[in-house]
Design a protein around this motif. Structure first.
Motif, PDB file in Angstrom:
ATOM      1  N   GLN A 148       0.820  -1.215   0.000  1.00  0.00           N
ATOM      2  CA  GLN A 148       0.000   0.000   0.000  1.00  0.00           C
ATOM      3  C   GLN A 148       0.853   1.264   0.000  1.00  0.00           C
ATOM      4  N   GLU A 149       1.923   1.253   0.789  1.00  0.00           N
ATOM      5  CA  GLU A 149       2.787   2.439   0.856  1.00  0.00           C
ATOM      6  C   GLU A 149       3.462   2.698  -0.486  1.00  0.00           C
ATOM      7  N   SER A 150       3.888   1.620  -1.147  1.00  0.00           N
ATOM      8  CA  SER A 150       4.519   1.772  -2.463  1.00  0.00           C
ATOM      9  C   SER A 150       3.521   2.252  -3.498  1.00  0.00           C
ATOM     10  N   ARG A 151       2.293   1.733  -3.425  1.00  0.00           N
ATOM     11  CA  ARG A 151       1.264   2.192  -4.372  1.00  0.00           C
ATOM     12  C   ARG A 151       0.995   3.679  -4.183  1.00  0.00           C
ATOM     13  N   ALA A 152       1.001   4.127  -2.936  1.00  0.00           N
ATOM     14  CA  ALA A 152       0.802   5.559  -2.674  1.00  0.00           C
ATOM     15  C   ALA A 152       1.943   6.378  -3.267  1.00  0.00           C
ATOM     16  N   ALA A 153       3.172   5.867  -3.148  1.00  0.00           N
ATOM     17  CA  ALA A 153       4.327   6.569  -3.723  1.00  0.00           C
ATOM     18  C   ALA A 153       4.225   6.630  -5.240  1.00  0.00           C
ATOM     19  N   ILE A 154       3.749   5.546  -5.841  1.00  0.00           N
ATOM     20  CA  ILE A 154       3.577   5.518  -7.294  1.00  0.00           C
ATOM     21  C   ILE A 154       2.528   6.536  -7.724  1.00  0.00           C
ATOM     22  N   VAL A 155       1.421   6.598  -6.977  1.00  0.00           N
ATOM     23  CA  VAL A 155       0.360   7.557  -7.302  1.00  0.00           C
ATOM     24  C   VAL A 155       0.899   8.980  -7.209  1.00  0.00           C
ATOM     25  N   ARG A 156       1.666   9.266  -6.159  1.00  0.00           N
ATOM     26  CA  ARG A 156       2.222  10.622  -6.013  1.00  0.00           C
ATOM     27  C   ARG A 156       3.150  10.956  -7.174  1.00  0.00           C
TER      28      ARG A 156
END
Length: 454
Positions: free
Chosen positions: A289-297
């Motif tokens: 989830q944290e990596s997906r958030a970084a990708i979205v940003r």
């Protein structure tokens, strides 16, 4: 007197439209190319009339390269496009150019718009745009070691993982970096399917056999994508084996990607498996989830989107399948922002995600138990019985881990469904598997295979 649209322009644009229509969906074609036409052409620049600012922005951002490439297919003298916003009522009078707004685009730097035919590398795939997280950090670290000493460390490198996890991005970023940094090294990227087709073509023409054998040996770095497609192609595998030996013996860097570990690719020759194992085999797992958030940003910066932390967290939590779906969701959001002319709130984004996200497959506890039991060839009923047999304990713990980690089922529910066990037993099983996965690569690979079967 202003230049006017001519039949030649109509004919040229019709050819372009016909070519583009074959490469995109009918809905996309009607939405973005309706009411467009070539207004004029001056000194290598085509002036393309579009009905409104939104269409102009969308064509410029999403289809500019496609349009330019197609135009050049029919007229190689075309170097650039300028988009004119022309209201529908003026379409019949293209000579009224004083009412048109022009948005100049840069003269065509061809390297930025075309995949280089000499190496097949896409210039958009770079390390700068690659988001690193726990799910891919080992693959990224291996690539960073390679760019320091190509052909010396981690040779070959094989990166595997499910579709949409960034394998192609990473291996092409490797190629682009080496090409830019080591000017004397020749880099080449291709898919295994293209390699097999080249081989088949050479077989049917005896004069091409020798040229095929030498074609790929001239490169210092060879990057081959999707090697799983060589499964069952014995002759193509044989040619790859000989090519591999030649490159490896001459300290040439070899890089592969696959959707699964080579040990699990059916009908793959053992001698190739042993060659892959001689270097570095590393997986890219599903992003957390944290990596997906970084990708979205990172993607919001590329799109110049202004999304609140709440919206970013929602997207990262909800769209959890792969990076491509994240990008697809963000593209839908970009479209809505352009259409409405303002930033979206969390309610707007929820509606978009609901409409664009891939529906999740409904899986029950017993569905997972059945798959795990089948994988380890044990009786399904034994997974829920009060038994401590060694051959059952590990599969049972793994099933509990999957149910909790992948489907977020509560500990009490898992325990109840799997033989009425206490929730503390499930927690212990989950933590035990979680820790063992950090040091047991065989268990990690078994888990990946089970996940692909669910």
């Amino acid at each position: 007197m202003q230049p006017t649209q001519t039949p030649d322009y109509v004919g040229l644009w019709n050819k372009v439209l016909t070519e583009i229509e074959l490469s995109i969906s009918g809905a996309n074609f009607k939405t973005w190319f309706r009411d467009t036409y070539i207004d004029r052409q001056e000194e290598g620049t085509v002036f393309l009339a579009v009905p409104n600012p939104f269409v102009k922005t969308w064509l410029l951002d999403k289809f500019h390269k496609t349009i330019l490439r197609s135009l050049r297919n029919f007229d190689e003298n075309i170097r650039a496009i300028e988009y004119l916003i022309v209201k529908n009522e003026n379409k019949a009078k293209p000579e009224q150019t004083q009412q048109k707004q022009t948005t100049p685009t840069k003269e065509l730097p061809l390297a930025d718009f075309y995949i280089n035919k000499d190496d097949n590398l896409n210039p958009r795939y770079t390390f700068e745009t690659f988001v690193v997280g726990p799910f891919n950090e080992l693959a990224y670290a291996a690539s960073q070691a390679i760019i320091k000493k190509p052909g010396v460390v981690y040779n070959p490198l094989l990166i595997y993982g499910d579709t949409g996890r960034g394998k192609t991005h990473l291996i092409q970023a490797l190629g682009n970096y080496i090409k830019t940094t080591y000017k004397n090294k020749k880099v080449f990227y291709l898919t295994s399917e293209k390699f097999a087709l080249d081989y088949i073509s050479s077989v049917h023409d005896p004069q091409k056999v020798n040229s095929f054998k030498e074609k790929y040996r001239k490169y210092d770095v060879l990057i081959m994508d999707d090697i799983q497609f060589l499964a069952g192609k014995e002759k193509s595998q044989e040619e790859l084996f000989h090519l591999f030996n030649n490159l490896y013996d001459n300290n040439k860097q070899i890089i592969f990607s696959s959707d699964k570990h080579p040990n699990y690719i059916p009908n793959l020759e053992n001698r190739l498996r042993s060659r892959f194992a001689a270097g570095m085999i590393v997986d890219i797992s599903a992003p957390d989830q944290e990596s997906r958030a970084a990708i979205v940003r990172a993607k919001t910066l590329l799109h110049n989107l202004n999304l609140s932390p709440e919206i970013i967290d929602y997207i990262a939590t909800t769209v959890d399948s792969n990076i491509r779906e994240l990008e697809g969701t963000l593209n839908s959001i970009v479209c809505q922002v352009e259409l409405k002319g303002k930033d979206l709130n969390i309610s707007d984004v929820k509606n978009i995600v609901k409409g664009s996200a891939k529906p999740k497959k409904a899986v029950s506890v017993m569905d997972v138990v059945k798959v795990v039991a089948g994988f380890y060839n044990i009786e399904e009923d034994s997974m829920c019985k009060k038994t401590r047999h060694k051959e059952v304990v590990k599969p049972r713990q793994l099933a509990m881990y999957i149910l909790r980690e992948d489907f977020n089922i509560s500990y009490p529910t898992i325990g109840q469904k799997m033989g009425g066990r206490d929730h503390t037993t499930v927690i212990h099983s989950y933590e035990k598997i979680k820790e063992e996965l950090k040091i047991n690569s065989i268990l990690a690979e078994e888990l990946a295979q089970i996940r692909s079967m669910i």
